[in-house]
Scaffold this active site. Structure first.
Site, PDB file in Angstrom:
ATOM      1  N   ASP A 173     -69.250  26.447  38.247  1.00 23.51           N
ATOM      2  CA  ASP A 173     -68.989  26.028  39.629  1.00 23.51           C
ATOM      3  C   ASP A 173     -67.998  24.875  39.644  1.00 23.51           C
ATOM      4  O   ASP A 173     -67.442  24.510  38.603  1.00 23.51           O
ATOM      5  CB  ASP A 173     -70.300  25.652  40.343  1.00 23.51           C
ATOM      6  N   ASP A 176     -71.433  24.616  33.807  1.00 25.32           N
ATOM      7  CA  ASP A 176     -71.719  25.521  34.913  1.00 25.32           C
ATOM      8  C   ASP A 176     -70.444  26.183  35.413  1.00 25.32           C
ATOM      9  O   ASP A 176     -69.369  25.594  35.363  1.00 25.32           O
ATOM     10  CB  ASP A 176     -72.332  24.740  36.095  1.00 25.32           C
ATOM     11  N   ASP A 188     -68.315  21.626  40.072  1.00 23.78           N
ATOM     12  CA  ASP A 188     -68.670  20.470  39.246  1.00 23.78           C
ATOM     13  C   ASP A 188     -68.482  20.785  37.764  1.00 23.78           C
ATOM     14  O   ASP A 188     -67.993  19.961  37.001  1.00 23.78           O
ATOM     15  CB  ASP A 188     -70.124  20.064  39.494  1.00 23.78           C
ATOM     16  N   GLU A 218     -73.397  20.566  29.589  1.00 24.70           N
ATOM     17  CA  GLU A 218     -73.491  19.715  30.768  1.00 24.70           C
ATOM     18  C   GLU A 218     -74.960  19.542  31.151  1.00 24.70           C
ATOM     19  O   GLU A 218     -75.637  20.502  31.504  1.00 24.70           O
ATOM     20  CB  GLU A 218     -72.710  20.402  31.895  1.00 24.70           C
TER      21      GLU A 218
END
Ligand code: 0RA
Length: 688
Positions: A552, A550, A554, A471
């Site tokens: 998280d 990540d 997102d 990403e």
């Protein structure tokens, strides 16, 4: 949030075996051969008595080679034991003697299956001088099913008999209600502990089997409620009128009641299709339903059209899913093509068309379930997931053709709607083919054709090579510095990739990130002789495709978008076991020069205790929210180094269920998505 929850749901699976979904690969070749020989051996009287049950093989063989009988000794094999018993109960249902089957997961992970069938016969077996119950429980293949005249078929693939379950159980207790009496026998690792005895009186009939899988045999002993419940829901659709109840007595959690679900379907496959279509915009008010029987083959089909662009077809033979289709599916497709084409031609709908209509155009946005019950199924193909009986295709084609022809005549308005959709599908298919060919041709023209953004590895052997889909450019940069450049390639993806669930196919091939994935991986979508699109993976350049995002919200969203793409357009790569998800750590715990990583709360606490010895003031804890917060060395030593990293392999355990989930999470209907989130809210770990 939504994606966080999906991610958590996926994470929840990780704890078991680094798998997100588990693939169902039937590996019962040998069983089927034995079952076949049995049926050859016994071609006689249709009347049942204790004498019909013949002794054949010892249970020692089962304990020596459990994999040969139940496929494997992992979680899949463990669950297989339940289906082995349930199949027998379903046969009682198919024979018209049983309407309720209950599965209970007991506190100690033992299982109790109860049915209200006739009860296993308990009379003396003339030759073996033993109770028939003991014979059924201790003699391989003595279930009585191998004589096709006496018995209806349920699990054609299973069918190794309840004696296998007995052989692989530390203890098993059989209780039979029959002829006014309750009989009992207890076994340990397949061996009876005493003769069958009468323990009471009853006015009911039925069989109850309680078994405790043997820890000498199985790698895991913990049953999964979802796995059992999903299959029982499926069985309820496949066997209309049958009630299946599951109860989990292991823990009550916050509720005061044990978890339980009851599955019962009067509508059969019609309800199955409605269930699969939850979250899709359907075109017909009610699925088209075909029920028929011709020369011993029972056929049931339900079909519906929705606004999606994909065909969604599931097929079954004797309640077992045939992942590779076969003659029943071929018969269904033949009928759909033939009848729709004929109708559209007759009505003049295709007159102005400048291109051909292909079979698959009739199947865009089609959800269908095809189920047949066949006396002696022959399975073919690599995973034995394809029905081979040639007579079945004509039978299915005739039954479906007849009902469909009639339906079109009765529903002209809806028929027009479907034909319009078919024409649209053909138009889109031509656009998609062009777009696809552009991407794939460009490949050839520009030599290597590899995307400029790809940092390739030096090795040219796909078995040893892996590619990280990362990403963002910055994390991509870190990964590039940290990698083992011999075997690890890096492809950074810009932000959020296209949500393929909502996009027309040709848009997908125009998308830069998706084009890059195709070209970097070296795979191609081709059309086979039947005009179906299939993924050619012969030139796959890396055997591990690792999604690295990540940790998280997102990042979870991006993982889900990428998985949606793989599930819809590169299913085969998942099936072949090439798709993985990297697991970057959540924390670094540091004290002085000592540093270690933690992947969850528990590990973090452990490190804090270890480093601090009860004193936290000198410890620093870093919460990693993104890959970008790690330097190249940290990323390597936690996430990329094959010697220490954790990878989660993505597999498909239950394709219909996966389809529903992706539609729900990524499609455009809001209410089912909300319902899904509410139902799965326990998975949400609110820590953002
Ligand atoms: C052999 C013969 C008959 C029934 C069964 C086995 C039987 C097995 C299981 C296993 C679980 N539930 C079961 N229910 C029945 C035929 C019995 C008859 O003819 O009365």
């Amino acid at each position: 949030m939504i994606l966080k929850q999906l991610r958590e749901k996926l994470m929840a699976c990780k704890a078991v075996k680094n798998h997100l979904f588990f693939v169902s690969l039937p590996t019962f070749k040998i069983n089927r051969k034995i079952a076949y020989e049995m049926s050859e051996n016994k071609k006689q009287q249709p009347n049942y008595s204790a004498d019909n049950i013949t002794a054949l093989e010892g249970l020692e063989a089962v304990r020596k080679r459990p994999g040969m009988y139940i496929g494997s000794t992992d979680e899949k094999g463990l669950h297989h034991l339940v289906w082995e018993v349930v199949d027998n109960s379903i046969d009682e249902h198919l024979a018209g003697h049983c309407d309720t089957i209950t599965v209970r997961i007991n506190k100690n992970n033992s299982i109790t299956v109860t049915d209200n069938g006739r009860g296993i016969p308990t009379g003396m077996h003339a030759k073996l001088k033993k109770s028939a119950l003991e014979v059924v429980m201790t003699v391989l293949h003595a279930g009585g099913k191998f004589d096709k005249d006496t018995y209806k078929v349920s699990g054609g693939l299973h069918g190794v008999g309840v004696s296998c379950v007995n052989a692989l159980s530390e203890t098993l207790r059989a209780e039979v209600h029959r002829g006014g009496e309750i009989f009992e026998q207890i076994y340990k690792r397949g061996k009876p502990q005493e003769d069958v005895k009468v323990i009471g009186k009853t006015d009911k009939t039925g069989t109850t089997v309680t078994f405790q899988p043997d820890d000498e045999i199985f790698e895991t002993l913990v049953y999964k409620y979802e796995t059992l419940a999903n299959r029982m829901r499926e069985l309820s659709f496949l066997n209309k009128g049958l009630t299946l109840v599951i109860t989990d007595e292991r823990e009550k959690g916050e509720e005061t009641e044990f978890r339980t679900d009851t599955f019962h379907s009067e509508g059969g496959l019609k309800e199955f299709v409605n269930y699969l279509d939850a979250g899709k915009t359907t075109i017909l008010e009610d699925p088209i339903h075909v029920v028929g029987k011709e020369s011993d083959v029972e056929i049931e089909v339900a079909m519906q059209y929705n606004s999606s662009f994909k065909e969604n077809l599931y097929s079954y033979v004797n309640n077992i899913r045939t992942t590779e289709g076969g003659t029943h599916v071929r018969g269904f497709r033949m009928a759909v093509n033939r009848v729709f084409k004929k109708y559209a031609d007759a009505e003049g709908y295709l007159n102005k068309l400048k291109f051909d209509i292909a079979g698959e155009d009739f199947r865009e946005g089609l959800s269908a379930v095809v189920s047949v019950k066949v006396q002696e199924p022959q399975f073919k193909g690599q995973t034995k997931g394809e029905l081979g009986n040639s007579e079945v295709s004509g039978i299915v084609s005739r039954a479906v053709g007849e009902i469909l022809t009639h339906w079109l005549e009765e529903n002209k308005r809806l028929a027009k709607k479907i034909i319009d959709k078919v024409i649209l599908a053909a138009t889109a298919r031509h656009a998609a083919r062009k777009a696809r060919e552009m991407v794939q041709r460009k490949n050839v023209l520009t030599g290597s054709g590899l995307p400029g953004k790809l940092s390739d590895c030096s090795s040219r052997s796909p078995e040893k090579s892996e590619i990280f889909l990362v990403e963002g450019d910055s994390a991509g940069g870190t990964a590039k510095q940290g990698r083992d450049r011999m075997y690890q390639a890096i492809l950074p993806l810009r932000g959020k990739i296209l949500n393929v669930e909502k996009a027309m196919e040709h848009r997908i091939y125009e998308n830069e990130e998706i084009k890059n994935i195709f070209t970097a991986l070296g795979v191609k979508i081709e059309e086979n002789e039947e005009g179906e699109r299939v993924l050619n993976t012969e030139k796959l350049r890396y055997h591990k495709v690792i999604i690295m995002c990540d940790a998280d919200v997102d990042g979870s969203h991006i993982v889900t978008l990428i998985l949606t793409f793989f599930f819809r357009y590169m299913t085969r790569l998942i099936e072949q076991g090439h798709i993985y998800i990297a697991a970057p750590p959540l924390y670094q715990v540091k004290k002085g020069k000592k540093a270690a990583y933690a992947w969850d709360e528990e590990e973090r606490q452990k490190l804090v205790d270890e480093f601090g010895g009860g004193n936290e003031s000198g410890i620093s804890i870093q919460r990693y929210k993104g890959l970008g917060e790690m330097n190249a060395e940290q990323l390597w030593e936690t996430t990329m180094n094959a010697e220490v990293r954790t990878l989660r392999q993505v597999t498909i355990e239950d394709a219909p269920e996966c389809d529903r989930t992706f539609t729900m999470l990524m499609g455009d209907e809001v209410p089912p998505r909300r319902a899904f989130i509410e139902a799965n809210a326990t998975y949400a770990n609110i820590d953002i």
